[in-house]
Design a protein around this motif. Structure first.
Motif, mmCIF file in Angstrom:
data_model
loop_
_atom_site.group_PDB
_atom_site.id
_atom_site.type_symbol
_atom_site.label_atom_id
_atom_site.label_comp_id
_atom_site.label_asym_id
_atom_site.label_seq_id
_atom_site.Cartn_x
_atom_site.Cartn_y
_atom_site.Cartn_z
ATOM 1 N N GLN B 333 25.213 47.709 59.937
ATOM 2 C CA GLN B 333 25.624 47.766 58.523
ATOM 3 C C GLN B 333 27.049 47.259 58.417
ATOM 4 O O GLN B 333 27.964 47.847 58.987
ATOM 5 C CB GLN B 333 25.524 49.193 57.997
ATOM 6 N N LEU B 334 27.231 46.163 57.715
ATOM 7 C CA LEU B 334 28.566 45.593 57.561
ATOM 8 C C LEU B 334 29.224 46.161 56.296
ATOM 9 O O LEU B 334 28.546 46.662 55.403
ATOM 10 C CB LEU B 334 28.488 44.063 57.472
ATOM 11 N N THR B 335 30.525 46.020 56.265
ATOM 12 C CA THR B 335 31.279 46.557 55.134
ATOM 13 C C THR B 335 31.339 45.526 54.008
ATOM 14 O O THR B 335 31.543 44.340 54.258
ATOM 15 C CB THR B 335 32.716 46.889 55.588
ATOM 16 N N ALA B 336 31.157 45.993 52.793
ATOM 17 C CA ALA B 336 31.293 45.109 51.619
ATOM 18 C C ALA B 336 32.491 45.599 50.825
ATOM 19 O O ALA B 336 32.719 46.805 50.726
ATOM 20 C CB ALA B 336 30.031 45.180 50.778
ATOM 21 N N GLU B 337 33.257 44.692 50.292
ATOM 22 C CA GLU B 337 34.462 45.114 49.568
ATOM 23 C C GLU B 337 34.412 44.577 48.150
ATOM 24 O O GLU B 337 33.833 43.525 47.884
ATOM 25 C CB GLU B 337 35.709 44.568 50.271
ATOM 26 N N LEU B 338 35.052 45.306 47.251
ATOM 27 C CA LEU B 338 35.089 44.891 45.855
ATOM 28 C C LEU B 338 36.202 43.865 45.676
ATOM 29 O O LEU B 338 37.320 44.063 46.151
ATOM 30 C CB LEU B 338 35.349 46.116 44.977
ATOM 31 N N ILE B 339 35.886 42.756 45.009
ATOM 32 C CA ILE B 339 36.897 41.741 44.704
ATOM 33 C C ILE B 339 37.166 41.793 43.201
ATOM 34 O O ILE B 339 36.256 41.616 42.396
ATOM 35 C CB ILE B 339 36.415 40.347 45.137
ATOM 36 N N ILE B 340 38.416 42.088 42.857
ATOM 37 C CA ILE B 340 38.759 42.293 41.444
ATOM 38 C C ILE B 340 39.099 40.953 40.809
ATOM 39 O O ILE B 340 39.972 40.232 41.295
ATOM 40 C CB ILE B 340 39.972 43.245 41.314
ATOM 41 N N ARG B 341 38.417 40.627 39.733
ATOM 42 C CA ARG B 341 38.746 39.410 38.979
ATOM 43 C C ARG B 341 38.846 39.770 37.496
ATOM 44 O O ARG B 341 39.044 40.928 37.143
ATOM 45 C CB ARG B 341 37.704 38.315 39.245
ATOM 46 N N GLU B 342 38.727 38.759 36.632
ATOM 47 C CA GLU B 342 39.068 38.976 35.221
ATOM 48 C C GLU B 342 38.043 39.786 34.423
ATOM 49 O O GLU B 342 38.363 40.277 33.348
ATOM 50 C CB GLU B 342 39.213 37.621 34.511
ATOM 51 N N SER B 343 36.821 39.907 34.900
ATOM 52 C CA SER B 343 35.784 40.537 34.077
ATOM 53 C C SER B 343 35.982 42.042 33.934
ATOM 54 O O SER B 343 35.231 42.710 33.221
ATOM 55 C CB SER B 343 34.393 40.243 34.629
ATOM 56 N N THR B 344 37.015 42.565 34.632
ATOM 57 C CA THR B 344 37.347 43.981 34.457
ATOM 58 C C THR B 344 38.825 44.200 34.138
ATOM 59 O O THR B 344 39.203 45.308 33.768
ATOM 60 C CB THR B 344 37.026 44.789 35.734
ATOM 61 N N VAL B 345 39.659 43.159 34.319
ATOM 62 C CA VAL B 345 41.112 43.329 34.172
ATOM 63 C C VAL B 345 41.668 42.247 33.244
ATOM 64 O O VAL B 345 41.765 41.088 33.636
ATOM 65 C CB VAL B 345 41.827 43.233 35.539
ATOM 66 N N PRO B 346 42.035 42.607 32.009
ATOM 67 C CA PRO B 346 42.501 41.589 31.064
ATOM 68 C C PRO B 346 43.725 40.833 31.573
ATOM 69 O O PRO B 346 43.862 39.638 31.371
ATOM 70 C CB PRO B 346 42.861 42.389 29.810
ATOM 71 N N GLN B 347 44.607 41.531 32.288
ATOM 72 C CA GLN B 347 45.869 40.902 32.713
ATOM 73 C C GLN B 347 45.660 39.765 33.705
ATOM 74 O O GLN B 347 46.564 38.984 33.956
ATOM 75 C CB GLN B 347 46.800 41.932 33.364
ATOM 76 N N LEU B 348 44.508 39.702 34.323
ATOM 77 C CA LEU B 348 44.298 38.717 35.390
ATOM 78 C C LEU B 348 43.983 37.325 34.865
ATOM 79 O O LEU B 348 43.680 36.431 35.635
ATOM 80 C CB LEU B 348 43.148 39.162 36.300
#
Lengths: 352, 352
Positions: B333-348
């Protein structure tokens, strides 16, 4: 798998293609000369309607050709060779090939590697080992490699066409489609048009570039050499970086004609990154009409390639060649149409 | 093809995995018990660095197992079976498989069909005919079909894992990854969270749904049944229409957790079509981190699956099984990480 649809008749094909039944018969049974564009219409109609040429099939069962490749397996293996599995363009091509393959009990396998001078002998060995019945390829190949492959096994080119005398092909008219796209871009009033193109080793890329230059010349517009971004691959990161770099120049384009929706999508992001608006400041036109062209904001005006049909007809030509190795080589050119979306028309906001 | 990179040593692997050389040796030579998460770290490190376990290879050359499948061809054929070629997710999986395959002189072929109860016998016949050495599959299969396949030939599952006793697997921890994504969505302040999910016949879909329900329950939030959009396929048109319909309701979600970037991209277009803003009015989180997540506007916050590595390790496990049929079954089982982009953060705004 059995075809469970209602039986399509030769009359249906004639009606769809808007030709006589006699013409359909001449084309599908190859019993007389018919103009190439009429041939295309009939073969397209038969493909779209799913018409199965039972007479042809029976003939091939009753009189197997002595030249047919030996195959112990009751179904025949068709090897599909593509430049890239990652490019979403090829999904529908494969679906089209598979849909036609079912009618002939072909078993399709995708070969994910390249076919080049340094591996053609090893590939041919592999092909013999597998008793492959034919190769459908969208890959680029040097002429001597194609000669070698086609002298051993039926080959059909899809998407590309080298007009090889032994290799039938199904593609679009890239020059005409690109010229229409360029004329359309010019009609938006933009004059500084850039080109984002794939590798020139592909005929499609050479044709699209030629159409770009022709349209610019016809409109008496100067082309700055740096307006042409030539990329070695259909890759969004490279396209994104190149457009960012280009837009930092004072004489940057205010329009992009691109050879792939992937390039167009990356260009849109790059333009937005530079605080310019698509389409108000810069218009963008893509190519292929893959899913991505509906999913970007703005959505992408693009040249629709009839992908499923290209795949389907490629497999039909393959079946024809396997059933009758002496069949004449055909080069089918399908029509591509421009689909207008938001990346060129501000008023279209919200079009999916 | 020969590996032309500088030779990677066991010391490099130990350093990369942050374990002792003895541990690396125990894992790769299977000479002692090692915790499963440490095993995973070592196998990942070996894969990432391209470490070739020469001792193991020599063993297998010197002492070929009597159980090894017969193969007249000097290279072994690995059949890859995927649910869909069109889904961009699988491009990197295939690249990973192929990269590892080169180290073992495996020849990869993609089988584009399904594997199901009604065609398993025919497929096994085909596999015998081709002398396939192993099957790497991301396809769903009923247990009895998997039993039949795995009793005849080495099988490795990639992306999915049924924890079958004879079938090693490489996947991510879908439950943990989805729980993190849900916690993150909750941290944005949105409370009416919808789920757009793939077919529940897949374990990944069941795990993602379970995590969604668990997170909502833990946060003491009510889930309206119509907030869960279950789709039979990874298809943007269906997702788009479903979201438009859902948003017309007064109690529509103001956030979507989706099981694919394709769903997320379609949801963004649908939300924009309804004159709502992403992320201000509705936040959207995708899954997979495929190219499309960087190309939409706004770009998509998404769970990154280590696609290349999943493919690479699947093929490593396959090589292990072919070289030593008695090797124990592993479930990585490999690790998956969340990548934050604009669809959740207006400032981005503008993040690619």
């Amino acid at each position: 798998m059995a075809n469970t649809k209602a039986k399509v008749t030769i009359n249906d094909v004639a009606r769809y293609a808007n030709v006589s039944v006699a013409t359909v018969s001449r084309v599908l049974n190859r019993t007389g000369a018919v103009r190439i564009d009429t041939q295309n219409k009939v073969i397209e109609a038969a493909a779209v309607l799913g018409y199965t040429n039972t007479k042809l099939e029976k003939q091939s069962v009753q009189q197997p050709s002595a030249d047919a490749p030996a195959c112990e397996y009751e179904r025949k293996i068709i090897l599909i060779s593509l430049p890239s599995i990652s490019n979403p363009f090829y999904g529908q091509i494969i679906n089209g090939i598979q849909a036609a393959a079912q009618n002939y009990d072909f078993e399709c396998l995708l070969y994910p590697g390249n076919i080049a001078a340094n591996n053609i002998d090893s590939l041919l060995e592999f092909i013999r080992y597998l008793h492959v019945a034919g190769v459908i390829t969208a890959n680029l190949m040097p002429k001597e490699v194609m000669d070698k492959l086609a002298s051993e096994i039926p080959v059909v080119q899809c998407c590309e066409s080298d007009q090889h005398p032994m290799v039938s092909s199904v593609s679009i008219n890239d020059f005409a489609a690109s010229l229409s796209a360029m004329d359309y871009i010019l009609s938006t009033g933009k004059r500084r048009i850039g080109l984002i193109n794939g590798p020139l080793s592909y005929k499609y890329a050479r044709q699209r570039r030629k159409a770009y230059l022709t349209a610019m010349e016809t409109a008496r517009l100067k082309v700055m050499p740096h307006w042409i971004i030539q990329l070695p691959d259909i890759n969004c990161d490279m396209a994104y970086s190149s457009v960012i770099k280009l837009l930092s120049r004072p004489d940057a384009p205010n329009a992009f004609f691109t050879a792939s929706d992937v390039y167009a999508a990356a260009a849109i992001r790059a333009i937005q990154h530079c605080h310019l608006r698509v389409p108000e400041d810069v218009v963008v036109v893509g190519f292929d009409n893959t899913d991505i062209s509906s999913l970007t904001t703005p959505s992408i005006t693009t040249v629709n390639q009839p992908k499923f049909r290209i795949g389907f007809l490629s497999c039909e030509l393959m079946a024809e060649k396997i059933h009758n190795p002496a069949v004449e080589t055909k080069h089918l050119q399908l029509t591509a149409e421009l689909i207008i979306r938001e990346s060129t028309v501000p008023q279209l906001n919200g079009a999916y």
